[in-house]
Design a protein around this motif. Structure first.
Motif, PDB file in Angstrom:
ATOM      1  N   GLY A   7       0.847  -1.181   0.038  1.00 57.68           N
ATOM      2  CA  GLY A   7       0.076   0.238   0.025  1.00 57.68           C
ATOM      3  C   GLY A   7       0.841   1.287  -0.213  1.00 57.68           C
ATOM      4  N   SER A   8       0.039   2.847   0.361  1.00 64.14           N
ATOM      5  CA  SER A   8       0.684   3.700  -0.738  1.00 64.14           C
ATOM      6  C   SER A   8       1.198   4.269   0.780  1.00 64.14           C
ATOM      7  CB  SER A   8      -0.338   5.054  -0.872  1.00 64.14           C
ATOM      8  OG  SER A   8      -1.133   4.731  -0.192  1.00 64.14           O
ATOM      9  N   ASP A   9       0.929   3.907   1.905  1.00 62.44           N
ATOM     10  CA  ASP A   9       1.484   3.860   3.376  1.00 62.44           C
ATOM     11  C   ASP A   9       2.699   3.326   3.711  1.00 62.44           C
ATOM     12  OD1 ASP A   9      -0.749   6.476   3.528  1.00 62.44           O
ATOM     13  OD2 ASP A   9      -2.024   4.511   4.928  1.00 62.44           O
ATOM     14  N   ALA A  10       3.487   3.077   2.637  1.00 65.99           N
ATOM     15  CA  ALA A  10       4.230   1.570   3.324  1.00 65.99           C
ATOM     16  C   ALA A  10       5.845   2.228   3.093  1.00 65.99           C
ATOM     17  CB  ALA A  10       4.563   0.205   3.036  1.00 65.99           C
ATOM     18  N   LYS A  11       6.137   2.587   3.708  1.00 64.68           N
ATOM     19  CA  LYS A  11       7.550   3.256   3.937  1.00 64.68           C
ATOM     20  C   LYS A  11       8.389   2.306   3.045  1.00 64.68           C
ATOM     21  CE  LYS A  11       6.485   6.862   7.657  1.00 64.68           C
ATOM     22  NZ  LYS A  11       7.268   6.641   8.533  1.00 64.68           N
ATOM     23  N   GLY A  12       8.814   0.974   2.881  1.00 66.86           N
ATOM     24  CA  GLY A  12       9.717  -0.372   2.881  1.00 66.86           C
ATOM     25  C   GLY A  12      10.785   0.188   3.793  1.00 66.86           C
ATOM     26  N   GLU A  13      11.903  -0.530   3.584  1.00 64.96           N
ATOM     27  CA  GLU A  13      12.929  -0.710   4.075  1.00 64.96           C
ATOM     28  C   GLU A  13      13.957   0.167   4.155  1.00 64.96           C
ATOM     29  OE1 GLU A  13      11.862  -4.721   1.961  1.00 64.96           O
ATOM     30  OE2 GLU A  13      12.512  -2.371   0.992  1.00 64.96           O
ATOM     31  N   LYS A  14      13.401   1.613   3.732  1.00 65.29           N
ATOM     32  CA  LYS A  14      14.749   2.169   3.521  1.00 65.29           C
ATOM     33  C   LYS A  14      15.676   3.129   5.172  1.00 65.29           C
ATOM     34  CE  LYS A  14      16.430   7.190   1.672  1.00 65.29           C
ATOM     35  NZ  LYS A  14      16.721   7.003   2.797  1.00 65.29           N
ATOM     36  N   GLU A  15      14.432   3.520   6.370  1.00 64.54           N
ATOM     37  CA  GLU A  15      14.740   4.177   7.149  1.00 64.54           C
ATOM     38  C   GLU A  15      15.598   2.946   8.104  1.00 64.54           C
ATOM     39  OE1 GLU A  15      13.190   5.750  11.359  1.00 64.54           O
ATOM     40  OE2 GLU A  15      11.539   5.521   9.154  1.00 64.54           O
ATOM     41  N   LEU A  16      14.571   1.838   7.998  1.00 65.46           N
ATOM     42  CA  LEU A  16      15.997   0.324   9.066  1.00 65.46           C
ATOM     43  C   LEU A  16      16.951   0.403   8.599  1.00 65.46           C
ATOM     44  CD1 LEU A  16      15.503  -1.509  10.844  1.00 65.46           C
ATOM     45  CD2 LEU A  16      14.135  -3.145  10.053  1.00 65.46           C
ATOM     46  N   SER A  17      16.801   0.462   6.844  1.00 65.73           N
ATOM     47  CA  SER A  17      18.630   0.232   6.841  1.00 65.73           C
ATOM     48  C   SER A  17      19.435   1.000   7.356  1.00 65.73           C
ATOM     49  CB  SER A  17      18.362  -0.261   4.897  1.00 65.73           C
ATOM     50  OG  SER A  17      18.471   1.569   4.313  1.00 65.73           O
ATOM     51  N   GLU A  18      18.816   2.527   7.500  1.00 68.08           N
ATOM     52  CA  GLU A  18      20.265   3.463   7.352  1.00 68.08           C
ATOM     53  C   GLU A  18      20.386   3.203   9.530  1.00 68.08           C
ATOM     54  OE1 GLU A  18      17.715   6.878   6.749  1.00 68.08           O
ATOM     55  OE2 GLU A  18      17.896   6.796   4.779  1.00 68.08           O
ATOM     56  N   TYR A  19      19.314   2.901  10.242  1.00 66.34           N
ATOM     57  CA  TYR A  19      19.390   2.498  11.655  1.00 66.34           C
ATOM     58  C   TYR A  19      20.766   1.450  11.593  1.00 66.34           C
ATOM     59  CZ  TYR A  19      19.363  -0.053  15.956  1.00 66.34           C
ATOM     60  OH  TYR A  19      19.520  -0.283  17.110  1.00 66.34           O
ATOM     61  N   ILE A  20      20.401   0.052  10.888  1.00 64.39           N
ATOM     62  CA  ILE A  20      21.352  -0.893  10.932  1.00 64.39           C
ATOM     63  C   ILE A  20      22.673  -0.040  10.113  1.00 64.39           C
ATOM     64  CG2 ILE A  20      22.197  -3.030   9.994  1.00 64.39           C
ATOM     65  CD1 ILE A  20      18.746  -3.665   9.484  1.00 64.39           C
ATOM     66  N   GLU A  21      22.657   0.180   9.224  1.00 65.71           N
ATOM     67  CA  GLU A  21      24.144   0.617   8.977  1.00 65.71           C
ATOM     68  C   GLU A  21      24.614   1.428   9.793  1.00 65.71           C
ATOM     69  OE1 GLU A  21      25.576   3.139   4.645  1.00 65.71           O
ATOM     70  OE2 GLU A  21      23.807   3.703   5.534  1.00 65.71           O
ATOM     71  N   ALA A  22      23.906   2.765  10.131  1.00 63.87           N
ATOM     72  CA  ALA A  22      24.800   3.371  11.658  1.00 63.87           C
ATOM     73  C   ALA A  22      25.456   2.389  12.411  1.00 63.87           C
ATOM     74  CB  ALA A  22      24.054   4.265  12.148  1.00 63.87           C
ATOM     75  N   ARG A  23      24.749   1.882  13.188  1.00 65.68           N
ATOM     76  CA  ARG A  23      24.905   0.842  14.082  1.00 65.68           C
ATOM     77  C   ARG A  23      26.172   0.220  13.837  1.00 65.68           C
ATOM     78  NH1 ARG A  23      21.692  -0.716  19.537  1.00 65.68           N
ATOM     79  NH2 ARG A  23      23.477  -2.163  19.881  1.00 65.68           N
ATOM     80  N   LEU A  24      26.178  -0.653  12.741  1.00 65.77           N
ATOM     81  CA  LEU A  24      27.469  -1.275  12.634  1.00 65.77           C
ATOM     82  C   LEU A  24      28.478  -0.387  11.758  1.00 65.77           C
ATOM     83  CD1 LEU A  24      25.166  -4.544  10.638  1.00 65.77           C
ATOM     84  CD2 LEU A  24      26.459  -4.255  12.746  1.00 65.77           C
ATOM     85  N   ALA A  25      28.607   0.491  11.488  1.00 68.26           N
ATOM     86  CA  ALA A  25      29.149   1.340  10.660  1.00 68.26           C
ATOM     87  C   ALA A  25      30.315   1.803  12.260  1.00 68.26           C
ATOM     88  CB  ALA A  25      29.221   2.206  10.220  1.00 68.26           C
ATOM     89  N   ALA A  26      29.561   2.160  13.292  1.00 65.81           N
ATOM     90  CA  ALA A  26      30.074   2.963  14.634  1.00 65.81           C
ATOM     91  C   ALA A  26      30.776   1.627  15.588  1.00 65.81           C
ATOM     92  CB  ALA A  26      28.696   2.685  15.588  1.00 65.81           C
ATOM     93  N   ALA A  27      30.545   0.179  15.108  1.00 63.25           N
ATOM     94  CA  ALA A  27      31.456  -0.734  15.617  1.00 63.25           C
ATOM     95  C   ALA A  27      32.074  -1.695  14.460  1.00 63.25           C
ATOM     96  CB  ALA A  27      30.099  -2.263  15.489  1.00 63.25           C
ATOM     97  N   GLY A  28      32.714  -0.361  13.852  1.00 60.11           N
ATOM     98  CA  GLY A  28      33.803  -0.859  12.637  1.00 60.11           C
ATOM     99  C   GLY A  28      33.675  -1.351  11.860  1.00 60.11           C
ATOM    100  N   LEU A  29      32.391  -1.973  11.482  1.00 57.87           N
ATOM    101  CA  LEU A  29      32.579  -3.270  10.397  1.00 57.87           C
ATOM    102  C   LEU A  29      31.760  -2.144   9.101  1.00 57.87           C
ATOM    103  CD1 LEU A  29      29.830  -5.193  12.663  1.00 57.87           C
ATOM    104  CD2 LEU A  29      31.716  -6.083  11.299  1.00 57.87           C
TER     105      LEU A  29
END
Length: 389
Positions: A33-55
């Motif tokens: 549906g049109s209200d679905a945001k997809g994975e973008k915001e979640l991927s940004e959270y995961i990316e920031a977290r793992l990058a902070a771990a030096g990965l």
């Protein structure tokens, strides 16, 4: 090892905190549906977290604004690469109350995606962070793929497989109630359309109702196909099934309908082939239709293979060892649903499915996952990473 005892206070486990964060992020697949945001915001959270771990984190474009996240922790053992894979998308929020607010009750955490499959993904993120802190404990290269589009047509994993990355074993995160899944069903999804002749409803003899034809097709499925499938069985997955999921026909009340369409989900057990299952159904329906004056056509929607990992595969043995060492149940099991795992196995990668929660809660109005299982699954993933070689 991590030194964390999840049985003391599972709600305090780092993986539970990660899951709490991820439930708050809406990642509904845009297919819903049109209200679905997809994975973008979640991927940004995961990316920031793992990058902070030096990965090292890289993005793989699948659709505009929808990227797989791929993390490669290379320890000098490319011949023993272990892949962790879990999807970031969820189904629609539906009628779930407070779907984006984690609620803790009775040893459970409620929220959309808690069970399917952010609980697994949270545990894998925790395991990767542990790997980054203690690379000296690893005898394998470790890869994480947080994928998109599993809840629709698996395009995220398909894109990952195009990289042709050498992988010796894989773990797919899905709710397995902490059982080690080595077999699951696949599916053949298709649409059947019956073709009639329109006429004024005051003179139905001048027409040919496509809906009445479809009624015969459904009767054929219930009375012939279902009993035949019930005679087949797999020791871990049971019998194949067939379900008419949707039906649509006719244009208006005073016209004999010239078209009717159903969508069918045929679940395929290990040992069967999805394409062959569709071909078999089409052939049998053709015989029935010819004998009963039915005109029809079939449209393929999705062919997904079953999972059938050998019980003696290396990834299976290491998973059993890891579970035993943590005091967790270690039976190998089969499940009736499908996952990304079968696509990995089809390319020659021995794969298991493992994660907290039950498929009975996935997609439901009250989606939840046991907090203890989230903590235990996280420790299992970390233990398996150190044991794999």
């Amino acid at each position: 090892m991590s030194g964390y005892s999840s049985h003391g206070n599972p709600a305090g486990h780092p993986a539970v905190a990660i899951l709490d964060d991820m439930i708050r992020i809406q990642s509904v697949n845009p297919h819903f549906g049109s209200d679905a945001k997809g994975e973008k915001e979640l991927s940004e959270y995961i990316e920031a977290r793992l990058a902070a771990a030096g990965l090292p984190v890289r993005r793989q474009r699948v659709f505009p604004g929808r990227d797989n996240l791929i993390v490669e922790l290379r320890t000098g053992h490319p011949e023993s690469t272990l892949l962790f894979e879990a999807h970031m998308d969820t189904v629609t929020l539906g009628s779930m109350e407070n779907p984006l607010t984690p609620i803790y009750r009775d040893g459970r955490i409620y929220g959309r995606g808690a069970c399917d499959t952010k609980g697994s993904l949270a545990g894998m993120i925790y395991a990767l962070e542990q790997c980054a802190r203690h690379p000296e404990q690893l005898s394998a290269d470790i890869v994480l793929c947080a994928s998109v589009d599993e809840e629709h047509q698996y395009y995220g994993l398909r894109a990952f497989l195009e990289l042709n990355m050498p992988v010796a074993g894989a773990v797919v995160g899905e709710p397995t109630e902490m059982g080690i899944v080595i077999a699951h069903k696949g599916c053949a999804r298709f649409a059947v359309q019956t073709h009639g002749k329109a006429a004024h409803s005051s003179m139905p003899q001048e027409g040919n109702s496509a809906i009445y034809q479809m009624a015969d097709v459904i009767r054929f499925i219930r009375e012939r196909i279902e009993p035949e499938l019930a005679q087949r069985s797999h020791p871990l997955c049971g019998s194949p099934t067939i379900v008419v999921g949707t039906i649509n026909g006719g244009d208006q009340i005073n016209i004999v309908p010239e078209s009717c369409t159903v969508q069918i989900d045929r679940r395929v057990i290990p040992g069967e082939d999805s394409e062959a299952a569709l071909s078999e159904f089409s052939s049998k329906l053709s015989e029935f239709a010819a004998a009963n004056g039915i005109r029809f056509s079939i449209q393929e929607l999705l062919l997904d293979p079953p999972l059938n990992t050998p019980a003696d595969a290396g990834i299976v043995g290491k998973a059993v060892e890891a579970a035993k060492s943590l005091g967790l149940k270690h039976e190998v099991i089969g499940v009736p649903y499908s996952s990304d795992a079968s696509k990995l196995q089809r390319t020659g990668i021995p794969t298991i499915v493992y994660g907290p929660g039950s498929i009975a809660q996935a997609h439901s109005r009250e989606e939840w996952v046991p907090i203890q299982e989230v903590a235990d699954a996280a420790e299992f993933y970390w233990k398996l990473a150190t044991a794999f070689r």
